[in-house]
Structure formats: structure tokens, C-alpha cells
Design an enzyme around this catalytic site. Structure first.
Site: not given
Length: 182
Positions: A61-62
């Protein structure tokens, strides 16, 4: 891959890819968060696979790491757990949160455990940040106070309906504290 080796590999990957990141509510290194999530799960006796997935739960996600790279590095079981709790950034904020809640609702107990441990660690950080920053704390969240609390309450309600575990009770106490903040 034995459990401790799996956790070591997951930790090394997380430290490497989160190296330059900071927590949004403080200036602490980002890696503190996934380690906190993993420690919560270790304290409750979850498997090494679940703990390893917790350490890397935000990498797809990051960070630039893809789901395929994660699978190649840590195996199918970890990659599948992480995929179950990875937000779909193609959606609007509210739709992304609703999809996340539904994914956790239909997920395994291991998915629920990682999700609630993540929420517990986030809530603890938010409460500590609020103590230091007061109402300015809410400025760190794109959604603002009301939407952030909507999400936490919706997540808690789903967990209370679908899973009985002491982690849910711990999360409930933290959500009550967050709801009481100005």
C-alpha cells in the site's frame, strides 16, 4: 521457511522499504508502526506467518513493493494475508474504507487479527498524538475527525459482529477514548 526466519525476512524487508518514511501524526520512523502491530499479535500468540504479515502489512500500500514481489520474497501465505488488508487506492476514500471493512468481515481470523492489531496500534498513536497536539491532531488525517471516527466505529461494529477475541475488546476501549476527543 521456518517461522523465525520468515519474521526476520519480513522485518528486513519492512525496515528497508519503510526506511525514509515517518508516521503522519509524529516524527517517529514509520517502521515503529508495523513492529507495534506484530508485537500485539505476538503477545496474543498468533503464528509466525501472521506476525510476518503484520510486519509487512503496509508495504504494498505504502511503498514501491508490488504484491508479486512480496509473494516472491515471503511466500503465498504472507502475501495473501497482506492482500486481504490492502486498501484499493482506485476507490474514493469512503468506498475504500467500506471495501476494507467488507474484506476484513469475510476474511479469516488471521485477517481480522492483523486488521484489529493495526487499528489498535493506530489508535494508540492517535491518542498519544492528541495528548501532545490537541485538536491539531485531526489535521494529520485527510478525512478529518468525523470521517476518521465513522471509520473506526464502523470497523469496530463489524468486528464485534464477526469475531470474539480480546483484541476486539481492546480496540473497543480505544475507540471509546477516540470518540470522547474534541
Amino acid at each position: 521457511m521456518t517461522g523465525s526466519i520468515l519474521i526476520e525476512k519480513a522485518t528486513a524487508l519492512a525496515v528497508r522499504v519503510h526506511a525514509d518514511q515517518k508516521r503522519k501524526e509524529s516524527d517517529r520512523p514509520y517502521i515503529v508502526h508495523p513492529v507495534a502491530v506484530a508485537l500485539i499479535l505476538a503477545r496474543h500468540g498468533f503464528s509466525e506467518t501472521v506476525i510476518a504479515a503484520a510486519v509487512v502489512h503496509d508495504v504494498v500500500e505504502d511503498t514501491p513493493i508490488t504484491a508479486s514481489e512480496l509473494r516472491a520474497e515471503l511466500g503465498d501465505a504472507v502475501a495473501e494475508l497482506v492482500a486481504s488488508i490492502t486498501h484499493d487506492d482506485a476507490l474514493s476514500w469512503e468506498d475504500k474504507k467500506k471495501a476494507y471493512i467488507e474484506a476484513v468481515r469475510v476474511g479469516s481470523e488471521d485477517v481480522k487479527a492483523i486488521a484489529v492489531a493495526d487499528k489498535i496500534a493506530n489508535a494508540q498513536s492517535l491518542l498519544a498524538g492528541y495528548e501532545a497536539q490537541g485538536v491539531r491532531m485531526w489535521e494529520h488525517f485527510n478525512s478529518g475527525r468525523d470521517k476518521k471516527l465513522w471509520f473506526e466505529n464502523a470497523m469496530l461494529a463489524m468486528l464485534q459482529e464477526t469475531w470474539q477475541h480480546p483484541l476486539v475488546e481492546e480496540y473497543a476501549a480505544l475507540v471509546a477514548q477516540m470518540n470522547a476527543l474534541a
